[in-house]
Scaffold this active site. Structure first.
Site, PDB file in Angstrom:
ATOM      1  N   PRO A   1       0.818  -1.204   0.000  1.00 25.71           N
ATOM      2  CA  PRO A   1       0.000   0.000   0.000  1.00 25.71           C
ATOM      3  C   PRO A   1       0.858   1.262   0.000  1.00 25.71           C
ATOM      4  O   PRO A   1       1.929   1.300   0.607  1.00 25.71           O
ATOM      5  CB  PRO A   1      -0.801  -0.109   1.291  1.00 25.71           C
ATOM      6  CG  PRO A   1      -0.833  -1.560   1.599  1.00 25.71           C
ATOM      7  CD  PRO A   1       0.478  -2.091   1.108  1.00 25.71           C
TER       8      PRO A   1
ATOM      9  N   LYS B   1      -2.279  -5.452   6.133  1.00 28.06           N
ATOM     10  CA  LYS B   1      -1.042  -5.528   5.349  1.00 28.06           C
ATOM     11  C   LYS B   1       0.140  -5.230   6.275  1.00 28.06           C
ATOM     12  O   LYS B   1       0.031  -4.389   7.170  1.00 28.06           O
ATOM     13  CB  LYS B   1      -1.051  -4.494   4.207  1.00 28.06           C
ATOM     14  CG  LYS B   1      -2.188  -4.651   3.216  1.00 28.06           C
ATOM     15  CD  LYS B   1      -1.749  -5.442   2.032  1.00 28.06           C
ATOM     16  CE  LYS B   1      -2.810  -5.437   0.935  1.00 28.06           C
ATOM     17  NZ  LYS B   1      -2.325  -6.066  -0.272  1.00 28.06           N
TER      18      LYS B   1
END
Length: 115
Positions: free
Chosen positions: A2, A33
């Site tokens: 990300p 994540k």
């Protein structure tokens, strides 16, 4: 992988040093994540207006391989607007967040891609 980008007209001296760390931890948790892959970019001191006013505002971009979708984005929007409001004093109605799903083959890292 990300990546979160914030463009804002807030001056650099009003961005707390802890802001990128807090964004990393909160986004990592919300997205599921690993923090080690999350990149944050804050671009302060931008010449910007929102609705014709130069009061504090921000345009933001969240890119990710997976974990982008209508329901997830509502969660991220609330989280990110709340953090920008708390840390940078930008009203939530003066923040746009755009979300982008990227395929693993279109993200390079460490001499290869995530595909």
């Amino acid at each position: 992988m990300p990546k979160f980008i914030v463009n804002t007209n807030i001056s650099k001296d009003k961005v707390p040093e802890s802001f990128t760390g807090e964004l990393t931890q909160q986004l990592s948790k919300a997205m599921g994540k690993p923090a080690q892959y999350l990149a944050i970019q804050i671009s302060p001191d931008q010449l910007m207006s929102f609705g014709g006013s130069t009061d504090p505002c921000a345009t933001c971009f969240l890119y990710s391989i997976g974990k982008i979708g209508e329901q997830e984005n509502k969660v991220y929007s609330k989280l990110l607007c709340d953090l920008l409001n708390k840390q940078l004093k930008i009203p939530s109605d003066r923040i746009y967040v755009s979300f982008f799903e990227i395929s693993a083959g279109n993200v390079g890292w460490n001499t290869t891609t995530f595909a």
